[in-house]
Design an enzyme around this catalytic site. Structure first.
Site, PDB file in Angstrom:
ATOM      1  CD  GLN A  33       5.719   3.685 -14.661  1.00  0.00           C
ATOM      2  OE1 GLN A  33       5.712   3.603 -15.873  1.00  0.00           O
ATOM      3  NE2 GLN A  33       5.106   4.656 -14.002  1.00  0.00           N
ATOM      4  N   GLY A  34       8.567   1.359 -11.616  1.00  0.00           N
ATOM      5  CA  GLY A  34       9.470   2.090 -10.719  1.00  0.00           C
ATOM      6  C   GLY A  34       9.887   1.219  -9.548  1.00  0.00           C
ATOM      7  N   GLY A  38       5.576   1.903  -4.467  1.00  0.00           N
ATOM      8  CA  GLY A  38       4.740   3.003  -4.969  1.00  0.00           C
ATOM      9  C   GLY A  38       5.034   4.340  -4.318  1.00  0.00           C
ATOM     10  CG  HIS A 444      -9.838  14.444  34.272  1.00  0.00           C
ATOM     11  ND1 HIS A 444     -10.115  15.553  33.505  1.00  0.00           N
ATOM     12  CD2 HIS A 444      -9.444  14.896  35.484  1.00  0.00           C
ATOM     13  CE1 HIS A 444      -9.912  16.640  34.238  1.00  0.00           C
ATOM     14  NE2 HIS A 444      -9.501  16.273  35.439  1.00  0.00           N
TER      15      HIS A 444
HETATM   16  C1  LIG Z   1       4.055  14.049  -0.832  1.00  0.00           C
HETATM   17  C2  LIG Z   1       2.925  13.095  -0.553  1.00  0.00           C
HETATM   18  C3  LIG Z   1       2.580  12.831   0.748  1.00  0.00           C
HETATM   19  C4  LIG Z   1       1.547  11.951   1.023  1.00  0.00           C
HETATM   20  N1  LIG Z   1       1.224  11.721   2.323  1.00  0.00           N
HETATM   21  C5  LIG Z   1       0.228  10.864   2.615  1.00  0.00           C
HETATM   22  C6  LIG Z   1      -0.092  10.552   3.956  1.00  0.00           C
HETATM   23  O1  LIG Z   1       0.512  11.065   4.900  1.00  0.00           O
HETATM   24  N2  LIG Z   1      -1.096   9.675   4.190  1.00  0.00           N
HETATM   25  C7  LIG Z   1      -1.785   9.075   3.160  1.00  0.00           C
HETATM   26  O2  LIG Z   1      -2.688   8.279   3.423  1.00  0.00           O
HETATM   27  N3  LIG Z   1      -1.504   9.364   1.879  1.00  0.00           N
HETATM   28  C8  LIG Z   1      -0.517  10.222   1.587  1.00  0.00           C
HETATM   29  N4  LIG Z   1      -0.202  10.471   0.282  1.00  0.00           N
HETATM   30  C9  LIG Z   1      -1.004   9.820  -0.776  1.00  0.00           C
HETATM   31  C10 LIG Z   1      -0.568   8.369  -0.952  1.00  0.00           C
HETATM   32  O3  LIG Z   1       0.822   8.340  -1.171  1.00  0.00           O
HETATM   33  C11 LIG Z   1      -1.313   7.722  -2.095  1.00  0.00           C
HETATM   34  O4  LIG Z   1      -2.699   7.889  -1.903  1.00  0.00           O
HETATM   35  C12 LIG Z   1      -1.020   6.244  -2.211  1.00  0.00           C
HETATM   36  O5  LIG Z   1       0.360   6.018  -2.276  1.00  0.00           O
HETATM   37  C13 LIG Z   1      -1.710   5.669  -3.444  1.00  0.00           C
HETATM   38  O6  LIG Z   1      -1.362   4.329  -3.574  1.00  0.00           O
HETATM   39  P1  LIG Z   1      -1.635   3.558  -4.944  1.00  0.00           P
HETATM   40  O7  LIG Z   1      -1.258   2.142  -4.692  1.00  0.00           O
HETATM   41  O8  LIG Z   1      -2.981   3.855  -5.442  1.00  0.00           O
HETATM   42  O9  LIG Z   1      -0.650   4.213  -6.003  1.00  0.00           O
HETATM   43  P2  LIG Z   1       0.936   4.311  -5.991  1.00  0.00           P
HETATM   44  O10 LIG Z   1       1.477   4.062  -4.661  1.00  0.00           O
HETATM   45  O11 LIG Z   1       1.265   5.585  -6.663  1.00  0.00           O
HETATM   46  O12 LIG Z   1       1.389   3.078  -6.885  1.00  0.00           O
HETATM   47  C14 LIG Z   1       1.218   3.075  -8.262  1.00  0.00           C
HETATM   48  C15 LIG Z   1       2.381   2.345  -8.866  1.00  0.00           C
HETATM   49  O13 LIG Z   1       2.034   2.010 -10.209  1.00  0.00           O
HETATM   50  C16 LIG Z   1       3.191   2.135 -11.010  1.00  0.00           C
HETATM   51  N5  LIG Z   1       2.713   2.335 -12.384  1.00  0.00           N
HETATM   52  C17 LIG Z   1       1.896   3.318 -12.838  1.00  0.00           C
HETATM   53  N6  LIG Z   1       1.631   3.144 -14.143  1.00  0.00           N
HETATM   54  C18 LIG Z   1       2.309   2.039 -14.527  1.00  0.00           C
HETATM   55  C19 LIG Z   1       2.439   1.354 -15.753  1.00  0.00           C
HETATM   56  N7  LIG Z   1       1.796   1.756 -16.853  1.00  0.00           N
HETATM   57  N8  LIG Z   1       3.237   0.260 -15.791  1.00  0.00           N
HETATM   58  C20 LIG Z   1       3.884  -0.182 -14.692  1.00  0.00           C
HETATM   59  N9  LIG Z   1       3.788   0.426 -13.487  1.00  0.00           N
HETATM   60  C21 LIG Z   1       2.998   1.513 -13.411  1.00  0.00           C
HETATM   61  C22 LIG Z   1       3.909   3.333 -10.440  1.00  0.00           C
HETATM   62  O14 LIG Z   1       5.278   3.293 -10.747  1.00  0.00           O
HETATM   63  C23 LIG Z   1       3.640   3.173  -8.943  1.00  0.00           C
HETATM   64  O15 LIG Z   1       4.687   2.507  -8.275  1.00  0.00           O
HETATM   65  C24 LIG Z   1       0.847  11.318  -0.029  1.00  0.00           C
HETATM   66  C25 LIG Z   1       1.206  11.572  -1.361  1.00  0.00           C
HETATM   67  C26 LIG Z   1       2.233  12.449  -1.613  1.00  0.00           C
HETATM   68  C27 LIG Z   1       2.620  12.699  -3.051  1.00  0.00           C
END
Ligand SMILES: Cc1cc2nc3c(=O)[nH]c(=O)nc-3n(C[C@H](O)[C@H](O)[C@H](O)COP(=O)(O)OP(=O)(O)OC[C@H]3O[C@@H](n4cnc5c(N)ncnc54)[C@H](O)[C@@H]3O)c2cc1C
Length: 467
Positions: A33-34, A38, A444
């Site tokens: 959706q975005g 992610g 070291h």
């Molecule tokens: C400010 C911040 C700093 C961070 N820093 C770190 C870091 O330094 N190191 C680290 O390891 N982690 C960090 N994290 C955490 C990390 O970003 C997340 O753990 C990781 O991105 C999760 O990945 P994911 O693929 O599970 O989800 P996401 O990357 O959130 O992807 C989920 C995707 O699903 C899409 N989506 C959701 N629902 C729907 C739907 N119904 N239909 C269509 N699309 C949908 C969303 O748009 C999104 O793009 C940070 C998070 C934040 C907020």
């Protein structure tokens, strides 16, 4: 109905599954959706660390006085810091767009998905189905029901990336890792920061010694208030006034700033996805329930990353994507499936000072009934730490008394995320003990010596506590 071999919802770590599936000749659909990439790429790890590194450099320059260097920073070019971040994110997003668009086996649906029935999703005006589905739908900022919050307006990890100037003053609500990282960033940019946390300490999930060090050092850069629960927010003139109840004396105190940054946690996106429509259950907080193979409560529907609400880091989501992909390929051969292994999950906090940790904390190991030994060392116990004048740097390690298995390590200080990785590797070696470390030459003088030092100071927890 559009039919695929595999549907993946979410293009964060979900994209890893997509690319692996394509390599294996599967016909796949990606629903996003975005923007592609992610949270990590667009408003999480990458942009925050692009911003925080200049803040680190600035603080190092200011702290160099102790080394005999009088360094002054003439100007902070906030716009340049932001635009450097934006262009890196944009470049990466563009590469992902090209990789997806250039792959004929992937169909990208650019709108919100929701389950409408058994293995069936609606997105935009299309209906999709596949025998295997991966939910990688992530999380979004948690917005608590604080009276006046919406009316007063606030920044979160997404909207702060659009700032053109740093606010003059900022109240960061939440003293977890996002609050501490952005508190560090904004204070280095010249913003007067108040870090306002509800727990008795900042970074309350870390070892208490680590939290204390972070709190002590952060308090030199900003106002740090713990144990305060925000109960209301008002706008007064150009200022935002946050009222917070002190959990110790039960009185309400007010804090004023030009802007507020909300960093109180993350919430599941599952409410948008309606997984219950296909028989996928969530827990009481909305996180998708999975078994040890990362299969949801519905056969052949898998979940990974923030969507399962466990270890919400991008590296963990990447690892889980590997487990999920392996298991969905072996869905019919149960004995070949692999369990997700979370015994050595690392995490880092890129605040000032930095934090790196892996595995269990002392209290967790004791609560789990483990007989443990605990080792501690200060960076200044080794020559490199003294050379760097790292007076607050600290390492704590925990091993099982019998057999010497490493259970955890926590570090506060420069390079903590890099240093802790050494322990992560040890914890993933066959015996998970100190053997590779004992048999190795250690450069070291290097900070690596402080890890060895901590492991050579092992004692029973009660001895450690008496110190
Ligand atoms: C400010 C911040 C700093 C961070 N820093 C770190 C870091 O330094 N190191 C680290 O390891 N982690 C960090 N994290 C955490 C990390 O970003 C997340 O753990 C990781 O991105 C999760 O990945 P994911 O693929 O599970 O989800 P996401 O990357 O959130 O992807 C989920 C995707 O699903 C899409 N989506 C959701 N629902 C729907 C739907 N119904 N239909 C269509 N699309 C949908 C969303 O748009 C999104 O793009 C940070 C998070 C934040 C907020």
């Amino acid at each position: 109905m559009d039919r695929y071999d595999l549907i993946v919802i979410g293009s964060g770590a979900g994209l890893n599954v997509i690319f692996a599936a394509v390599e294996h000749g599967l016909k796949v659909a990606l629903v996003e959706q975005g923007p592609l990439g992610g949270t990590c790429l667009n408003n999480g790890c990458i942009p925050s660390k692009m911003l925080i590194y200049p803040a680190d450099v600035l603080r190092s320059a200011q702290n160099a006085r102790i080394l005999g260097l009088e360094v002054s920073v003439d100007r902070v070019d906030f716009r340049k810091i932001m635009s450097r971040m934006h262009s890196f994110v944009e470049q990466n997003r563009q590469s992902l767009e090209e990789a997806v668009a250039g792959n004929p086996s992937v169909t990208l649906y650019r709108s919100r998905a929701e389950f409408i029935g058994e293995y069936a999703l609606r997105t935009g005006d299309r209906t999709l189905t596949a025998p295997q589905i991966v939910i990688a739908s992530g999380a979004r900022p948690l917005v608590p029901a604080i009276p006046g919050l919406k009316e007063a307006g606030y920044l979160d990890n997404i909207s702060l990336l659009d700032l053109e100037e740093p606010p003059q003053s900022l109240i960061v609500i939440g003293a977890g890792y996002i609050g501490c990282e952005y508190g560090h960033f904004f204070s280095a940019m010249g913003t007067e920061v108040t870090l306002l946390g509800r727990s008795p300490s900042v970074l309350s999930d870390e070892e208490p010694e680590v939290s204390q060090i972070v709190e002590k050092v952060l308090a030199r850069q900003m106002r740090v208030i713990t144990n305060h629960e925000v109960v209301g927010i008002e706008r007064e003139g150009g200022e935002k006034v946050v009222s917070a109840r002190n959990r110790l004396d039960n009185k309400v105190y007010t804090f004023e700033a030009q802007e507020i940054l909300l960093a109180v946690g993350r919430r599941s996106n599952a409410d948008i996805l309606k997984p219950e429509m296909t028989g996928v259950q969530t827990d009481e907080h909305g996180w998708i329930k999975v078994d040890e193979f990362l299969q949801t409560t519905k056969k052949d529907i898998w979940a990974l990353g923030d969507a399962i609400g466990k270890h919400m880091f991008r590296h963990t989501a990447n690892y889980e994507a590997q487990v999920v992909f392996h298991n969905l390929l072996h869905a019919e051969r149960r004995d070949e499936r692999i369990k997700a292994d979370f015994h050595a999950v690392p995490n880092a906090v890129f605040s000032n000072p930095q934090v790196g940790a892996v595995g269990m904390k002392e209290s967790e190991a004791l609560a789990a009934g483990r007989r443990i030994l605990v080792g501690r060392a200060k960076y200044t116990d080794v020559a490199k730490g003294v050379a760097m004048a790292e007076e607050n740097g600290f390492v704590k390690v925990i091993i099982e008394e019998e057999g010497g298995k490493i259970l955890g390590c926590s570090i506060a200080g420069s390079m903590a995320p890099e240093l802790v990785q050494q322990v992560v590797y040890l914890m993933n070696a066959e015996r998970q003990d100190l053997e590779p470390l004992i048999g190795s030459q250690v450069i070291h003088p290097s900070l690596s010596e402080v890890i060895v030092k901590a492991f050579s100071n092992l004692e029973h927890p009660y001895h450690a506590a008496e110190e």
